[in-house]
Design a protein around this motif. Structure first.
Motif, short mmCIF file in Angstrom:
data_model
loop_
_atom_site.label_atom_id
_atom_site.label_comp_id
_atom_site.label_asym_id
_atom_site.label_seq_id
_atom_site.Cartn_x
_atom_site.Cartn_y
_atom_site.Cartn_z
N ALA A 12 124.14 13.97 71.53
CA ALA A 12 124.14 13.68 69.85
C ALA A 12 125.23 13.58 69.87
N TYR A 19 129.49 5.81 67.87
CA TYR A 19 128.99 5.00 66.86
C TYR A 19 129.82 4.59 65.55
N THR A 59 124.28 1.89 55.53
CA THR A 59 123.51 1.29 56.84
C THR A 59 124.54 2.39 57.60
N GLY A 62 121.97 6.29 58.14
CA GLY A 62 120.51 6.04 58.60
C GLY A 62 120.98 5.33 60.08
N PRO A 63 121.26 5.37 60.72
CA PRO A 63 120.99 4.60 62.10
C PRO A 63 122.33 6.02 63.14
N LEU A 65 122.30 9.30 61.56
CA LEU A 65 121.02 10.47 62.43
C LEU A 65 120.13 9.81 63.15
N VAL A 66 119.54 9.09 63.17
CA VAL A 66 118.44 7.84 63.86
C VAL A 66 119.73 8.78 65.80
N LEU A 67 120.64 7.99 65.92
CA LEU A 67 121.41 8.34 67.18
C LEU A 67 121.52 9.61 67.55
N LEU A 69 119.55 11.98 66.53
CA LEU A 69 118.05 12.16 66.70
C LEU A 69 117.88 12.08 68.80
N TRP A 70 118.48 11.22 68.56
CA TRP A 70 117.37 10.57 69.85
C TRP A 70 118.46 11.34 71.11
#
Length: 90
Positions: A12, A19, A59, A62-63, A65-67, A69-70
């Motif tokens: 993570a 990112y 912008t 958001g991505p 946090l998704v990355l 968690l993924w």
């Protein structure tokens, strides 16, 4: 034995750092970013998908946090499966 949560956290954080660097480079040099994507995906034209849009904190976050968690889920699952396949369980 691989510690599942530590592996998930490591992935993570790796994804978050990667990112962040990528987003910073794209924010500074968007045309070169599109050219890099075109080259990376064997000439697929990402320039046609580009729409002028303000680059905001939302912008980015958001991505991100998704990355995170993924990466946590995938890294944890990987370590858990690795331990299962090698006959070690917690």
């Amino acid at each position: 034995m691989i510690a599942p949560w530590k592996t998930g956290l490591a992935l993570a954080l790796t994804m978050a750092i990667s990112y962040t660097v990528c987003a910073l480079l794209y924010a500074l040099w968007p045309a070169q970013g599109i050219a890099f994507l075109n080259a990376l995906f064997h000439g697929l034209d990402f320039g046609r998908l580009e729409r002028p849009q303000a680059y905001t904190v939302a912008t980015f976050v958001g991505p991100l946090l998704v990355l995170i968690l993924w990466g946590l889920m995938v890294g944890t699952l990987f370590a858990w499966l690795y331990d299962k396949f090698h006959g070690k369980s917690r």
